[in-house]
Design a protein around this motif. Structure first.
Motif, PDB file in Angstrom:
ATOM      1  N   THR A 447       0.963  -1.227  -0.110  1.00 48.29           N
ATOM      2  CA  THR A 447       0.030   0.102   0.013  1.00 48.29           C
ATOM      3  C   THR A 447       0.900   1.041  -0.126  1.00 48.29           C
ATOM      4  O   THR A 447       0.623   2.277  -0.766  1.00 48.29           O
ATOM      5  CB  THR A 447      -1.004  -0.098   1.088  1.00 48.29           C
ATOM      6  OG1 THR A 447      -1.735  -1.066   1.289  1.00 48.29           O
ATOM      7  CG2 THR A 447      -1.779   1.188   1.343  1.00 48.29           C
ATOM      8  N   ALA A 448       2.004   1.274   0.731  1.00 48.09           N
ATOM      9  CA  ALA A 448       2.870   2.455   0.838  1.00 48.09           C
ATOM     10  C   ALA A 448       3.936   2.539  -0.239  1.00 48.09           C
ATOM     11  O   ALA A 448       4.767   3.536  -0.353  1.00 48.09           O
ATOM     12  CB  ALA A 448       3.701   2.388   2.064  1.00 48.09           C
ATOM     13  N   GLN A 449       3.751   1.571  -1.203  1.00 46.08           N
ATOM     14  CA  GLN A 449       4.567   1.736  -2.341  1.00 46.08           C
ATOM     15  C   GLN A 449       6.084   1.378  -2.173  1.00 46.08           C
ATOM     16  O   GLN A 449       7.010   1.811  -2.633  1.00 46.08           O
ATOM     17  CB  GLN A 449       4.422   3.013  -3.251  1.00 46.08           C
ATOM     18  CG  GLN A 449       2.876   3.396  -3.701  1.00 46.08           C
ATOM     19  CD  GLN A 449       2.204   2.307  -4.149  1.00 46.08           C
ATOM     20  OE1 GLN A 449       2.709   1.815  -5.751  1.00 46.08           O
ATOM     21  NE2 GLN A 449       1.202   1.575  -3.899  1.00 46.08           N
ATOM     22  N   ARG A 509      -0.066   6.928  -7.106  1.00 45.43           N
ATOM     23  CA  ARG A 509      -0.153   5.608  -6.792  1.00 45.43           C
ATOM     24  C   ARG A 509      -0.425   5.243  -5.236  1.00 45.43           C
ATOM     25  O   ARG A 509      -1.287   4.426  -4.926  1.00 45.43           O
ATOM     26  CB  ARG A 509       1.131   4.649  -7.315  1.00 45.43           C
ATOM     27  CG  ARG A 509       1.125   4.649  -8.765  1.00 45.43           C
ATOM     28  CD  ARG A 509       2.278   3.504  -9.143  1.00 45.43           C
ATOM     29  NE  ARG A 509       3.301   3.558  -8.584  1.00 45.43           N
ATOM     30  CZ  ARG A 509       4.207   4.304  -8.932  1.00 45.43           C
ATOM     31  NH1 ARG A 509       4.210   4.713 -10.272  1.00 45.43           N
ATOM     32  NH2 ARG A 509       5.645   4.302  -8.215  1.00 45.43           N
ATOM     33  N   LEU A 510       0.248   6.036  -4.210  1.00 43.76           N
ATOM     34  CA  LEU A 510       0.119   5.780  -3.119  1.00 43.76           C
ATOM     35  C   LEU A 510      -1.073   6.372  -2.410  1.00 43.76           C
ATOM     36  O   LEU A 510      -1.821   5.537  -1.735  1.00 43.76           O
ATOM     37  CB  LEU A 510       1.439   6.540  -2.126  1.00 43.76           C
ATOM     38  CG  LEU A 510       1.428   6.535  -0.728  1.00 43.76           C
ATOM     39  CD1 LEU A 510       1.395   5.320  -0.093  1.00 43.76           C
ATOM     40  CD2 LEU A 510       2.586   7.308  -0.161  1.00 43.76           C
ATOM     41  N   ARG A 511      -1.603   7.453  -2.915  1.00 48.11           N
ATOM     42  CA  ARG A 511      -2.891   8.021  -2.596  1.00 48.11           C
ATOM     43  C   ARG A 511      -3.989   7.279  -3.046  1.00 48.11           C
ATOM     44  O   ARG A 511      -5.078   6.893  -2.088  1.00 48.11           O
ATOM     45  CB  ARG A 511      -3.123   9.396  -3.106  1.00 48.11           C
ATOM     46  CG  ARG A 511      -2.327  10.589  -2.226  1.00 48.11           C
ATOM     47  CD  ARG A 511      -2.714  11.943  -2.581  1.00 48.11           C
ATOM     48  NE  ARG A 511      -2.007  11.964  -3.944  1.00 48.11           N
ATOM     49  CZ  ARG A 511      -2.767  12.265  -5.232  1.00 48.11           C
ATOM     50  NH1 ARG A 511      -3.682  12.249  -5.022  1.00 48.11           N
ATOM     51  NH2 ARG A 511      -2.286  12.658  -6.242  1.00 48.11           N
ATOM     52  N   ALA A 512      -4.082   6.506  -4.288  1.00 48.10           N
ATOM     53  CA  ALA A 512      -4.948   5.785  -4.680  1.00 48.10           C
ATOM     54  C   ALA A 512      -4.960   4.472  -3.804  1.00 48.10           C
ATOM     55  O   ALA A 512      -6.295   3.898  -3.351  1.00 48.10           O
ATOM     56  CB  ALA A 512      -4.960   5.302  -6.159  1.00 48.10           C
ATOM     57  N   ALA A 513      -3.897   3.973  -3.419  1.00 37.88           N
ATOM     58  CA  ALA A 513      -4.013   2.646  -2.475  1.00 37.88           C
ATOM     59  C   ALA A 513      -4.369   2.873  -0.949  1.00 37.88           C
ATOM     60  O   ALA A 513      -4.850   2.185  -0.607  1.00 37.88           O
ATOM     61  CB  ALA A 513      -2.537   2.287  -2.290  1.00 37.88           C
ATOM     62  N   GLU A 517      -7.201   1.304   1.613  1.00 35.56           N
ATOM     63  CA  GLU A 517      -6.888   0.803   2.741  1.00 35.56           C
ATOM     64  C   GLU A 517      -7.257   1.387   4.068  1.00 35.56           C
ATOM     65  O   GLU A 517      -7.723   0.866   4.923  1.00 35.56           O
ATOM     66  CB  GLU A 517      -5.244   0.792   2.788  1.00 35.56           C
ATOM     67  CG  GLU A 517      -4.627   0.362   4.316  1.00 35.56           C
ATOM     68  CD  GLU A 517      -4.830  -1.330   4.224  1.00 35.56           C
ATOM     69  OE1 GLU A 517      -4.889  -1.820   5.113  1.00 35.56           O
ATOM     70  OE2 GLU A 517      -5.035  -2.055   2.919  1.00 35.56           O
ATOM     71  N   THR A 518      -7.639   2.773   3.748  1.00 38.98           N
ATOM     72  CA  THR A 518      -8.192   3.552   4.965  1.00 38.98           C
ATOM     73  C   THR A 518      -9.613   3.908   4.821  1.00 38.98           C
ATOM     74  O   THR A 518     -10.007   4.981   5.461  1.00 38.98           O
ATOM     75  CB  THR A 518      -7.437   4.867   5.088  1.00 38.98           C
ATOM     76  OG1 THR A 518      -7.360   5.746   3.760  1.00 38.98           O
ATOM     77  CG2 THR A 518      -5.730   4.436   5.447  1.00 38.98           C
ATOM     78  N   ASN A 519     -10.333   3.304   4.063  1.00 32.29           N
ATOM     79  CA  ASN A 519     -11.864   3.923   3.744  1.00 32.29           C
ATOM     80  C   ASN A 519     -12.786   3.575   4.900  1.00 32.29           C
ATOM     81  O   ASN A 519     -13.701   4.164   4.833  1.00 32.29           O
ATOM     82  CB  ASN A 519     -12.364   2.842   2.561  1.00 32.29           C
ATOM     83  CG  ASN A 519     -12.401   1.444   2.829  1.00 32.29           C
ATOM     84  OD1 ASN A 519     -12.148   0.920   3.923  1.00 32.29           O
ATOM     85  ND2 ASN A 519     -12.869   0.703   1.803  1.00 32.29           N
ATOM     86  N   THR A 532      -1.768  16.622  -4.007  1.00 28.65           N
ATOM     87  CA  THR A 532      -1.958  15.493  -2.837  1.00 28.65           C
ATOM     88  C   THR A 532      -3.554  15.416  -2.291  1.00 28.65           C
ATOM     89  O   THR A 532      -3.798  14.439  -1.996  1.00 28.65           O
ATOM     90  CB  THR A 532      -0.578  15.839  -1.951  1.00 28.65           C
ATOM     91  OG1 THR A 532       0.458  15.756  -2.711  1.00 28.65           O
ATOM     92  CG2 THR A 532      -0.939  14.598  -0.908  1.00 28.65           C
ATOM     93  N   ILE A 533      -3.775  16.689  -2.277  1.00 27.44           N
ATOM     94  CA  ILE A 533      -5.004  16.941  -1.535  1.00 27.44           C
ATOM     95  C   ILE A 533      -6.327  17.120  -2.259  1.00 27.44           C
ATOM     96  O   ILE A 533      -7.352  17.198  -1.772  1.00 27.44           O
ATOM     97  CB  ILE A 533      -4.976  17.871  -0.416  1.00 27.44           C
ATOM     98  CG1 ILE A 533      -4.822  19.437  -1.217  1.00 27.44           C
ATOM     99  CG2 ILE A 533      -3.839  17.374   0.547  1.00 27.44           C
ATOM    100  CD1 ILE A 533      -4.653  20.389  -0.070  1.00 27.44           C
ATOM    101  N   ARG A 534      -6.458  17.133  -3.504  1.00 24.66           N
ATOM    102  CA  ARG A 534      -7.457  17.894  -4.399  1.00 24.66           C
ATOM    103  C   ARG A 534      -8.485  16.930  -4.518  1.00 24.66           C
ATOM    104  O   ARG A 534      -9.921  17.206  -4.660  1.00 24.66           O
ATOM    105  CB  ARG A 534      -6.909  18.018  -5.867  1.00 24.66           C
ATOM    106  CG  ARG A 534      -6.693  16.861  -6.476  1.00 24.66           C
ATOM    107  CD  ARG A 534      -5.964  17.441  -8.115  1.00 24.66           C
ATOM    108  NE  ARG A 534      -6.943  18.016  -8.670  1.00 24.66           N
ATOM    109  CZ  ARG A 534      -6.748  18.862  -9.888  1.00 24.66           C
ATOM    110  NH1 ARG A 534      -5.354  19.047 -10.242  1.00 24.66           N
ATOM    111  NH2 ARG A 534      -7.664  19.727 -10.411  1.00 24.66           N
TER     112      ARG A 534
END
Length: 577
Positions: A447-449, A509-513, A517-519, A532-534
């Protein structure tokens, strides 16, 4: 402070101290009895030619000597054990006190000073305790007993003892008066040396990048020279001690032989008595010297004890609740209500009227210019600081009422400056969950690439990590820190500018993963990059410690000039590139 520190931590070892006292008493009595036996052998055995008397009392003298040696060895053993365990307990007390400090206290003392206090300062006090057990207990007994035994041998020469002791004591008191201030200066300069050395080692890349090696070398040389100057000054003063003691002892010996010879010629004493008196004088002067050596070491130990007690008597500004909440019913809802934070001595709050809510399944982002208070806000969540106004609540409970372990278990923090501990990849990832399986570690790394570069490392999960993670790149450190938080599986994730060292593709990729994981958790992202935050559910724009914009990316573009300015500056930078 010295007495207070020793009293606080020596109590568990009174049994050992009692054993040392008893053994030192036995050894001292034996050492005081030996000159008397020797005098008898000379005056009653040798003078009369009584060989049997010499053999019997010689054997008795040998037996007393063996008792003295055995008692002295045992006393040193027990004394060393008590001193070493005392030092261990003091270091342990400092360590646990520092663990409870907030960032405010840590910044007040500084890491180099805390290291010196935990190591060098404790060692000085520990050495004093050892010397007290080994020498200071026997010194007064020997001094008093030696004076009594010497006066018994010949009261007429007792004035020689008084003169020698007075001269020796006067010289040592003068020496102590001169060196006491130097010990305090020396400890401060040891702090400075540790600080400079730590800065240079941890910042070696910056030093080399700016070609500042000559400048840093001069800084170190100056600090080192200051410490050397103080140590040399102390050495000069201390160098007078032993020659002075030997001078007094030799003058005392000459005086005893001179006046004793006349008293033998006049028939007042015998040769054996003169020998015993001379031995007692040497024992008395040696005990005075041992006591004065303690007095020389005591000032430095007192300075060190004061520095140690300063740490032990400092209470954390973040006070754990006496009966904190140990179970949280919610899934990880974080709320800030009218939060205000002001640093000690500051006139203007760093944060003012902060209101936000993080809910499971939602991602909230914070963006703002440097110095807007983003990291300070993040530090309030796990109680690295306490708010000076308002409330921070987790699952509806003020964090000041929650047991610290329960709070920290609920929050997964990835700090702005990722820190890895010396060990392996696996030991770092298991930092928040020691029983995590290898499969859990690899899932977090994926998940953290970070899985790809860990597989390429020698040993993979068992690959060595240097202190601070200096043997991996900045981006790799960030990804391993993110993986460490993912292994913990907390209810609230806090990412404090944790993607700054990643390239755009890895970041995406990290934000998508992470989203998958954190949903089920509440996520707070502090970032500098708009990209990163949009996609966050809500974005907060901070400026001068206040929230000046709140909404989605599109909403802020339409309503927040500060956010538009940030977006325009980054787009311009990308276009220029």
């Amino acid at each position: 402070m010295l007495i207070k520190l020793i009293n606080r931590h020596i109590k568990p070892y009174w049994g050992l101290i009692g054993a040392v006292l008893a053994l030192q008493l036995v050894a001292t009595i034996a050492s005081l009895y030996l000159p008397n036996l020797n005098a008898r052998i000379i005056d009653q055995g040798v003078a009369r030619g009584d060989t049997h008397y010499i053999w019997v009392h010689g054997a008795w003298m040998l037996g007393v000597s063996l008792v003295q040696v055995a008692a002295q060895i045992a006393a040193v053993w027990f004394g060393a054990r008590a001193a070493m365990q005392f030092g261990r307990d003091v270091r342990d007390a400092i360590f646990h006190r520092v663990l409870g400090f907030s960032s405010r206290e840590l910044n007040h003392f500084g890491a180099p000073s805390l290291l010196t206090r935990t190591t060098n300062d404790v060692q000085q006090v520990q050495q004093l305790v050892l010397m007290t057990c080994v020498m200071m207990i026997s010194a007064p007994i020997t001094m008093v007993g030696g004076i009594i035994m010497a006066v018994r041998e010949d009261p007429g020469m007792s004035w020689l003892i008084l003169a020698a002791v007075a001269a020796l004591a006067a010289g040592v008191v003068l020496l102590i008066w001169r060196v006491t201030p130097l010990f305090g200066i020396q400890q401060t300069r040891i702090d400075n040396l540790n600080r400079v050395l730590r800065e240079q080692i941890t910042g070696i890349r910056v030093v080399r990048a700016f070609v500042r090696e000559p400048h840093e070398a001069k800084r170190f040389e100056q600090t080192n020279a200051d410490l050397t100057q103080t140590a040399t000054s102390l050495g000069r003063h201390m160098s007078f001690m032993f020659p002075f003691v030997m001078l007094i002892m030799n003058l005392g010996s000459v005086g005893v032989m001179w006046f004793g010879g006349h008293r033998i010629a006049e028939g007042h004493i015998q040769v054996g008595q003169l020998t015993a008196f001379l031995t007692y004088l040497m024992q008395i002067l040696m005990s005075v010297m041992m006591a004065t050596m303690m007095l020389v070491f005591a000032p430095r130990a007192a300075v060190c004890a004061g520095r140690i007690m300063e740490v032990l008597d400092t209470s954390s500004s973040v006070i754990p609740p006496q009966e904190g909440v140990t179970e949280l019913a919610g899934r990880g809802v974080l709320e800030m209500r009218d939060v205000e934070f002001t640093y000690p001595g500051a006139e203007v709050p760093v944060l003012d009227e902060i209101n936000l809510q993080l809910a499971p399944g939602r991602t909230t982002a914070i963006i703002g210019s440097t110095g807007s208070g983003k990291s300070t806000l993040v530090n309030l969540i796990p109680r690295l600081f306490d708010v000076t106004g308002g409330q921070v609540l987790v699952d509806g409970i003020d964090v000041r009422e929650i047991d610290p372990d329960t709070l920290w278990a609920r929050v997964g923090l990835v700090p702005q400056k990722p820190w890895l501990f010396s060990g392996t990849v696996a030991s770092n990832l298991r930092y928040g969950k020691p029983d995590a399986t290898d499969d859990e570690l690899w899932a977090a790394l994926e998940t953290a690439q970070a899985a790809d570069f860990v597989r390429e490392m020698d040993g993979q999960l068992e690959a060595e990590i240097a202190q601070g993670g200096t043997n991996v790149s900045g981006g790799q450190r960030q990804r391993l820190s993110i993986a460490r938080a993912l292994v913990k599986k907390p209810g609230i994730y806090v990412f404090d500018d944790s993607f700054s060292a990643l390239d755009v593709a890895t970041d995406a990729r990290l934000r998508a993963a992470l989203a998958k994981e954190t949903n089920g958790s509440a996520v707070l992202i502090v970032a500098q990059r708009v990209s990163t935050i949009r996609e966050a559910d809500e974005i907060l724009v901070l400026e001068d410690g206040r929230i000046v914009g709140r909404g989605t990316h599109d909403q802020l573009l339409a309503s927040c000039p500060t956010y538009v300015e940030i977006v325009d500056s980054q787009l311009s930078a990308e276009e220029a590139a």
